[in-house]
Scaffold this motif. Sequence first.
Motif, PDB file in Angstrom:
ATOM      1  N   UNK A  94     -42.102  20.549  20.060  1.00 44.03           N
ATOM      2  CA  UNK A  94     -42.564  20.784  18.685  1.00 44.03           C
ATOM      3  C   UNK A  94     -44.022  20.365  18.596  1.00 44.03           C
ATOM      4  N   UNK A  95     -44.910  21.270  18.898  1.00 38.33           N
ATOM      5  CA  UNK A  95     -46.338  20.942  18.958  1.00 38.33           C
ATOM      6  C   UNK A  95     -46.948  20.708  17.580  1.00 38.33           C
ATOM      7  N   UNK A  96     -46.341  21.266  16.541  1.00 38.00           N
ATOM      8  CA  UNK A  96     -46.871  21.143  15.184  1.00 38.00           C
ATOM      9  C   UNK A  96     -45.977  20.206  14.388  1.00 38.00           C
ATOM     10  N   UNK A  97     -46.323  18.929  14.354  1.00 38.38           N
ATOM     11  CA  UNK A  97     -45.487  17.939  13.667  1.00 38.38           C
ATOM     12  C   UNK A  97     -45.372  18.237  12.182  1.00 38.38           C
ATOM     13  N   UNK A  98     -46.430  18.768  11.582  1.00 40.19           N
ATOM     14  CA  UNK A  98     -46.379  19.065  10.148  1.00 40.19           C
ATOM     15  C   UNK A  98     -45.384  20.180   9.859  1.00 40.19           C
ATOM     16  N   UNK A  99     -45.273  21.144  10.767  1.00 38.17           N
ATOM     17  CA  UNK A  99     -44.294  22.221  10.582  1.00 38.17           C
ATOM     18  C   UNK A  99     -42.877  21.658  10.624  1.00 38.17           C
ATOM     19  N   UNK A 100     -42.653  20.667  11.494  1.00 31.88           N
ATOM     20  CA  UNK A 100     -41.343  20.019  11.553  1.00 31.88           C
ATOM     21  C   UNK A 100     -41.094  19.215  10.284  1.00 31.88           C
ATOM     22  N   UNK A 101     -42.116  18.498   9.836  1.00 31.98           N
ATOM     23  CA  UNK A 101     -41.983  17.702   8.613  1.00 31.98           C
ATOM     24  C   UNK A 101     -41.615  18.593   7.422  1.00 31.98           C
ATOM     25  N   UNK A 102     -42.312  19.702   7.321  1.00 26.12           N
ATOM     26  CA  UNK A 102     -42.028  20.627   6.222  1.00 26.12           C
ATOM     27  C   UNK A 102     -40.628  21.232   6.363  1.00 26.12           C
ATOM     28  N   UNK A 103     -40.196  21.406   7.607  1.00 29.45           N
ATOM     29  CA  UNK A 103     -38.850  21.919   7.842  1.00 29.45           C
ATOM     30  C   UNK A 103     -37.776  20.947   7.393  1.00 29.45           C
ATOM     31  N   UNK A 104     -38.000  19.645   7.626  1.00 27.27           N
ATOM     32  CA  UNK A 104     -37.016  18.656   7.187  1.00 27.27           C
ATOM     33  C   UNK A 104     -36.907  18.641   5.661  1.00 27.27           C
ATOM     34  N   UNK A 105     -38.026  18.864   4.997  1.00 28.31           N
ATOM     35  CA  UNK A 105     -38.007  18.943   3.531  1.00 28.31           C
ATOM     36  C   UNK A 105     -37.218  20.176   3.086  1.00 28.31           C
ATOM     37  N   UNK A 106     -37.476  21.308   3.731  1.00 32.45           N
ATOM     38  CA  UNK A 106     -36.784  22.551   3.378  1.00 32.45           C
ATOM     39  C   UNK A 106     -35.281  22.414   3.557  1.00 32.45           C
ATOM     40  N   UNK A 107     -34.869  21.897   4.720  1.00 32.18           N
ATOM     41  CA  UNK A 107     -33.442  21.854   5.029  1.00 32.18           C
ATOM     42  C   UNK A 107     -32.729  20.664   4.395  1.00 32.18           C
ATOM     43  N   UNK A 108     -33.475  19.849   3.674  1.00 27.69           N
ATOM     44  CA  UNK A 108     -32.847  18.803   2.865  1.00 27.69           C
ATOM     45  C   UNK A 108     -32.395  19.355   1.518  1.00 27.69           C
ATOM     46  N   UNK A 109     -32.903  20.540   1.151  1.00 29.08           N
ATOM     47  CA  UNK A 109     -32.488  21.173  -0.105  1.00 29.08           C
ATOM     48  C   UNK A 109     -31.035  21.618   0.006  1.00 29.08           C
ATOM     49  N   UNK A 110     -30.254  21.413  -1.046  1.00 26.09           N
ATOM     50  CA  UNK A 110     -28.819  21.736  -0.986  1.00 26.09           C
ATOM     51  C   UNK A 110     -28.521  23.154  -0.515  1.00 26.09           C
ATOM     52  N   UNK A 111     -29.317  24.124  -0.950  1.00 21.14           N
ATOM     53  CA  UNK A 111     -29.024  25.521  -0.600  1.00 21.14           C
ATOM     54  C   UNK A 111     -29.288  25.842   0.863  1.00 21.14           C
TER      55      UNK A 111
END
Length: 228
Positions: A94-111
């Motif tokens: 995962x070369x782009x840590x910010x992309x991973x960070x944003x992904x954790x935010x996205x997949x924390x959403x209930x939907x």
Amino acid sequence: MTVPDLKETLLQAALPHVAFDGWSEATFQAAVADAGVTIGAARAVCPRGAVDLALAYHAQGDAAMVGRLQAEDLSELRFRDRIASAVRFRLEAAEDKEAVRRGTVLFALPQYAVDGARAIWGTADLIWTTLGDSSDDVNWYTKRATLSAVYGATVLFWLGDDSQGSEATWAFLDRRIDDVMQFEKAKAGVRDNKVLSRLLSGPLAMLDRIKPPAAAREDMPGRWSGRR
């Protein structure tokens, strides 16, 4: 342009925008414009827009991890160290840590929580499968469940780690792997203990009948064997 090529083109176009807008509709629209494709073609390969691109980014990291696992010689390592190496390879992919960070935010959403859980489970499954796991009982599930928990916790630690070379993350990972090894040791101890195994003979027999998903029916969650 093939479907995989188009999705890859959109993903690469999206990544510069993710740091600012996350895996959002704004990012998807910007990626479509930057890639020079029609919105219809983009929606055909990514019906949910940036969510599908975020999953594609995760899958890309999984593929890089598998490639590295297959290329590295891990034969001299203990199995727990092979598992630790696999998780480390996955994070380093995962070369782009910010992309991973944003992904954790996205997949924390209930939907999208189910999508996130499925992605992490898929990573754990790839690690065990690539390392040659041949479990054909309930252990197939427990191994992947515990590794999913280890991987998820390590990702969260890594996102906040500013140590040199992520050394704090690798130390954290080693501690979590040790916890898993203790769990596996305790689980084996129950079966080896004559008193406990006799008391739990019924539940253990039931668990022994649980089988991993059949290769021909990967859409199914698992199998139940009536034979002992």
